[in-house]
Scaffold this motif. Sequence first.
Motif, PDB file in Angstrom:
ATOM      1  N   LEU A   1       0.832  -1.209   0.000  1.00  0.00           N
ATOM      2  CA  LEU A   1       0.000   0.000   0.000  1.00  0.00           C
ATOM      3  C   LEU A   1       0.866   1.259   0.000  1.00  0.00           C
ATOM      4  CD1 LEU A   1      -2.724   1.568   0.569  1.00  0.00           C
ATOM      5  CD2 LEU A   1      -2.194   1.247   2.975  1.00  0.00           C
ATOM      6  N   LEU A   2       1.881   1.282   0.896  1.00  0.00           N
ATOM      7  CA  LEU A   2       2.757   2.451   0.980  1.00  0.00           C
ATOM      8  C   LEU A   2       3.521   2.634  -0.325  1.00  0.00           C
ATOM      9  CD1 LEU A   2       4.113   2.035   4.621  1.00  0.00           C
ATOM     10  CD2 LEU A   2       2.506   3.748   3.818  1.00  0.00           C
ATOM     11  N   ALA A   3       3.997   1.522  -0.906  1.00  0.00           N
ATOM     12  CA  ALA A   3       4.754   1.611  -2.158  1.00  0.00           C
ATOM     13  C   ALA A   3       3.867   2.142  -3.275  1.00  0.00           C
ATOM     14  CB  ALA A   3       5.313   0.240  -2.526  1.00  0.00           C
ATOM     15  N   HIS A   4       2.598   1.732  -3.279  1.00  0.00           N
ATOM     16  CA  HIS A   4       1.651   2.185  -4.307  1.00  0.00           C
ATOM     17  C   HIS A   4       1.453   3.706  -4.206  1.00  0.00           C
ATOM     18  CE1 HIS A   4      -2.115   2.033  -6.738  1.00  0.00           C
ATOM     19  NE2 HIS A   4      -2.425   3.050  -5.963  1.00  0.00           N
ATOM     20  N   GLU A   5       1.176   4.183  -3.009  1.00  0.00           N
ATOM     21  CA  GLU A   5       0.935   5.623  -2.842  1.00  0.00           C
ATOM     22  C   GLU A   5       2.207   6.427  -3.111  1.00  0.00           C
ATOM     23  OE1 GLU A   5      -1.969   6.761  -2.652  1.00  0.00           O
ATOM     24  OE2 GLU A   5      -3.003   4.899  -2.219  1.00  0.00           O
ATOM     25  N   ARG A   6       3.357   5.841  -2.696  1.00  0.00           N
ATOM     26  CA  ARG A   6       4.639   6.508  -2.924  1.00  0.00           C
ATOM     27  C   ARG A   6       4.902   6.633  -4.428  1.00  0.00           C
ATOM     28  NH1 ARG A   6       7.842   3.122   0.301  1.00  0.00           N
ATOM     29  NH2 ARG A   6       7.070   4.151   2.173  1.00  0.00           N
ATOM     30  N   ALA A   7       4.502   5.613  -5.192  1.00  0.00           N
ATOM     31  CA  ALA A   7       4.692   5.651  -6.642  1.00  0.00           C
ATOM     32  C   ALA A   7       3.882   6.793  -7.264  1.00  0.00           C
ATOM     33  CB  ALA A   7       4.285   4.314  -7.261  1.00  0.00           C
ATOM     34  N   HIS A   8       2.656   7.015  -6.758  1.00  0.00           N
ATOM     35  CA  HIS A   8       1.863   8.152  -7.246  1.00  0.00           C
ATOM     36  C   HIS A   8       2.640   9.451  -7.069  1.00  0.00           C
ATOM     37  CE1 HIS A   8      -1.827   6.240  -8.219  1.00  0.00           C
ATOM     38  NE2 HIS A   8      -2.223   5.958  -7.001  1.00  0.00           N
ATOM     39  N   LEU A   9       3.301   9.561  -5.909  1.00  0.00           N
ATOM     40  CA  LEU A   9       4.010  10.800  -5.588  1.00  0.00           C
ATOM     41  C   LEU A   9       5.265  10.964  -6.416  1.00  0.00           C
ATOM     42  CD1 LEU A   9       3.648  10.723  -1.705  1.00  0.00           C
ATOM     43  CD2 LEU A   9       2.360  12.127  -3.304  1.00  0.00           C
ATOM     44  N   THR A  10       6.102   9.880  -6.482  1.00  0.00           N
ATOM     45  CA  THR A  10       7.391  10.047  -7.155  1.00  0.00           C
ATOM     46  C   THR A  10       7.225  10.205  -8.661  1.00  0.00           C
ATOM     47  OG1 THR A  10       7.661   7.664  -7.261  1.00  0.00           O
ATOM     48  CG2 THR A  10       8.729   8.783  -5.433  1.00  0.00           C
TER      49      THR A  10
ATOM     50  N   ARG B   1      -2.784   1.529 -12.340  1.00  0.00           N
ATOM     51  CA  ARG B   1      -2.073   0.332 -12.775  1.00  0.00           C
ATOM     52  C   ARG B   1      -0.555   0.552 -12.683  1.00  0.00           C
ATOM     53  NH1 ARG B   1      -1.429  -3.627 -13.298  1.00  0.00           N
ATOM     54  NH2 ARG B   1      -0.793  -4.010 -15.439  1.00  0.00           N
ATOM     55  N   TRP B   2      -0.133   1.755 -13.068  1.00  0.00           N
ATOM     56  CA  TRP B   2       1.290   2.094 -13.033  1.00  0.00           C
ATOM     57  C   TRP B   2       1.808   1.995 -11.598  1.00  0.00           C
ATOM     58  CZ3 TRP B   2       3.483   7.397 -15.162  1.00  0.00           C
ATOM     59  CH2 TRP B   2       4.874   7.284 -15.283  1.00  0.00           C
ATOM     60  N   ALA B   3       1.070   2.586 -10.667  1.00  0.00           N
ATOM     61  CA  ALA B   3       1.467   2.540  -9.258  1.00  0.00           C
ATOM     62  C   ALA B   3       1.454   1.092  -8.753  1.00  0.00           C
ATOM     63  CB  ALA B   3       0.551   3.423  -8.423  1.00  0.00           C
ATOM     64  N   ASP B   4       0.472   0.302  -9.201  1.00  0.00           N
ATOM     65  CA  ASP B   4       0.419  -1.118  -8.815  1.00  0.00           C
ATOM     66  C   ASP B   4       1.679  -1.842  -9.276  1.00  0.00           C
ATOM     67  OD1 ASP B   4      -2.051  -0.855  -7.692  1.00  0.00           O
ATOM     68  OD2 ASP B   4      -3.164  -1.685  -9.390  1.00  0.00           O
ATOM     69  N   GLU B   5       2.055  -1.610 -10.549  1.00  0.00           N
ATOM     70  CA  GLU B   5       3.218  -2.308 -11.105  1.00  0.00           C
ATOM     71  C   GLU B   5       4.500  -1.898 -10.392  1.00  0.00           C
ATOM     72  OE1 GLU B   5       3.583  -4.766 -13.215  1.00  0.00           O
ATOM     73  OE2 GLU B   5       1.444  -4.939 -13.660  1.00  0.00           O
ATOM     74  N   LEU B   6       4.640  -0.590 -10.092  1.00  0.00           N
ATOM     75  CA  LEU B   6       5.840  -0.125  -9.394  1.00  0.00           C
ATOM     76  C   LEU B   6       5.902  -0.724  -7.999  1.00  0.00           C
ATOM     77  CD1 LEU B   6       5.927   3.619 -10.480  1.00  0.00           C
ATOM     78  CD2 LEU B   6       7.576   1.851 -11.072  1.00  0.00           C
TER      79      LEU B   6
ATOM     80  N   ALA C   1       4.575  -3.529  -7.151  1.00  0.00           N
ATOM     81  CA  ALA C   1       4.799  -4.972  -7.306  1.00  0.00           C
ATOM     82  C   ALA C   1       6.269  -5.309  -7.499  1.00  0.00           C
ATOM     83  CB  ALA C   1       3.978  -5.514  -8.473  1.00  0.00           C
ATOM     84  N   THR C   2       7.053  -4.419  -8.128  1.00  0.00           N
ATOM     85  CA  THR C   2       8.480  -4.715  -8.303  1.00  0.00           C
ATOM     86  C   THR C   2       9.181  -4.770  -6.951  1.00  0.00           C
ATOM     87  OG1 THR C   2       8.990  -2.388  -8.590  1.00  0.00           O
ATOM     88  CG2 THR C   2       8.699  -3.666 -10.603  1.00  0.00           C
ATOM     89  N   GLY C   3       8.679  -4.043  -5.970  1.00  0.00           N
ATOM     90  CA  GLY C   3       9.301  -4.060  -4.649  1.00  0.00           C
ATOM     91  C   GLY C   3       8.791  -5.176  -3.754  1.00  0.00           C
ATOM     92  N   VAL C   4       7.480  -5.388  -3.740  1.00  0.00           N
ATOM     93  CA  VAL C   4       6.919  -6.289  -2.736  1.00  0.00           C
ATOM     94  C   VAL C   4       6.260  -7.531  -3.323  1.00  0.00           C
ATOM     95  CG1 VAL C   4       6.545  -4.391  -1.135  1.00  0.00           C
ATOM     96  CG2 VAL C   4       4.700  -5.088  -2.644  1.00  0.00           C
ATOM     97  N   GLY C   5       6.210  -7.624  -4.647  1.00  0.00           N
ATOM     98  CA  GLY C   5       5.606  -8.804  -5.260  1.00  0.00           C
ATOM     99  C   GLY C   5       4.159  -8.561  -5.653  1.00  0.00           C
ATOM    100  N   ARG C   6       3.741  -9.227  -6.729  1.00  0.00           N
ATOM    101  CA  ARG C   6       2.415  -8.986  -7.289  1.00  0.00           C
ATOM    102  C   ARG C   6       1.308  -9.465  -6.356  1.00  0.00           C
ATOM    103  NH1 ARG C   6       3.687  -7.671 -12.399  1.00  0.00           N
ATOM    104  NH2 ARG C   6       1.608  -7.807 -13.282  1.00  0.00           N
ATOM    105  N   THR C   7       1.558 -10.569  -5.653  1.00  0.00           N
ATOM    106  CA  THR C   7       0.509 -11.126  -4.794  1.00  0.00           C
ATOM    107  C   THR C   7       0.162 -10.163  -3.655  1.00  0.00           C
ATOM    108  OG1 THR C   7       1.869 -13.082  -5.103  1.00  0.00           O
ATOM    109  CG2 THR C   7      -0.188 -13.357  -3.906  1.00  0.00           C
TER     110      THR C   7
END
Lengths: 300, 128
Positions: A166-175, A208-213, A215-221
């Motif tokens: 969740l944090l990685a997803h929101e962080r991706a929106h920001l970066t 989707r972009w934030a999801d993919e970013l 996922a590279t850190g924490v895995g798709r599942t």
Amino acid sequence: VTVAIFVCLACAAAFGPTVAVLCRRLPPGIATWLLSTGSVISAAATCTALGLLSSPWLVQIPLVADVGEWSRPALAAGDPVFTPLAAAAAAILAVSMARGTSEALRAVRRLTAIARLVETLPTDRELYVVCDDQQRRAFALPGRPGHIVVTSALLKALDAAERRALLAHERAHLTRHHHLHLVAVRIAAAASPLLSPAARAAALSCERWADELAATGVGRTAVAAALTKAAGHLPAGGPNGSMAMAASHVEERVQALYAPRPRVQSWRLLVPTLLLISMLVCDGDAAARLTHLLEFAELH
Amino acid sequence: VRTRRGSGDLESEVLAALWAAEHPLTVGEVVEAVDAKLAHNTVHTILTRLHAKGAVVREPVGRAHVYSPLLDDAGLLAHRMHAVLDAGTDQAAVLSQFVGTLSPEQETTLARLVGRRRARGRSRGERA
């Protein structure tokens, strides 16, 4: 003049629906860039085409003709555009510009409101937790640096890996400055309603972009699980009907995460690129012809 | 493949873990709740930093400490901000919700909120 302009307008009309369909088959980062820059180019080309269509008629208005020192009979003789058509183009252009400007002003107002709000928050922390045990929610506040706001109910529902997702997803929106892509595409769609499918596609594509970013850190599942849990307890019925769309987005995003990672297939970019290039070429051609007409009118 | 996490990222994860827990956690419990592979010392440093920033409260239990999240000023502001966005939403609409679809009423509430915060910040600055 007219043929080139109509080709340009046809390409612009085809662009929105084409990219909206195509974007589901592209990696979301590329898709988002295509949607935002493509929409801006397409809206600009449409406005230019409308301007070129109406200007042979506009310059025949006595006052305008006097200012430019153009001969009105020469303009009338050389003008191949049907008058009602040119007048309609001028009217549509005026409406487009007004709508685009008002959307741009609204976006600036909102972003300033957010920026002021973010200014009041301490900069030394990234995450703010809202003590709310009912609603599962999270959003990103763009700024320098940006902040992430999450409700305690959502955090309690997730395990360690899902919280990280969740944090990685929101962080991706920001970066990746997703808000700027969304603002750009929204302004373009306001100016040219033909682009509204692209604006809708961009909202999904950013997520989707934030999801993919993430996922590279924490895995798709982990990302898929976090998404499912966040969407699991949606408050019933949104006031503006946004709920149904949001829910269907979640389903689509989860499916995309369970599917193999999308690959770059450059041939898929061929059609939208050709459309954009033809718009620009046609505009250029029409502009050259208009310049010729005005030079001719100046001599007479 | 796991990308390397910065200490700021880890700080958010620690804070999130404290909020997710039902009771105050010891350093060891935080390590378990965030990532069992983390060093005890790393997490301890982060907790101390969060304590200094006023994001967590620390209570002595025996010879160790337990940590729990603190609903501070910023958290309260975030809470009101969240109340402003009372249109139902989920992950999918979060960004567009906040950037794009505030109603005029929400916008005025937001503006008023910002004005109040700024006035308070200024008066606090004068006192200091």
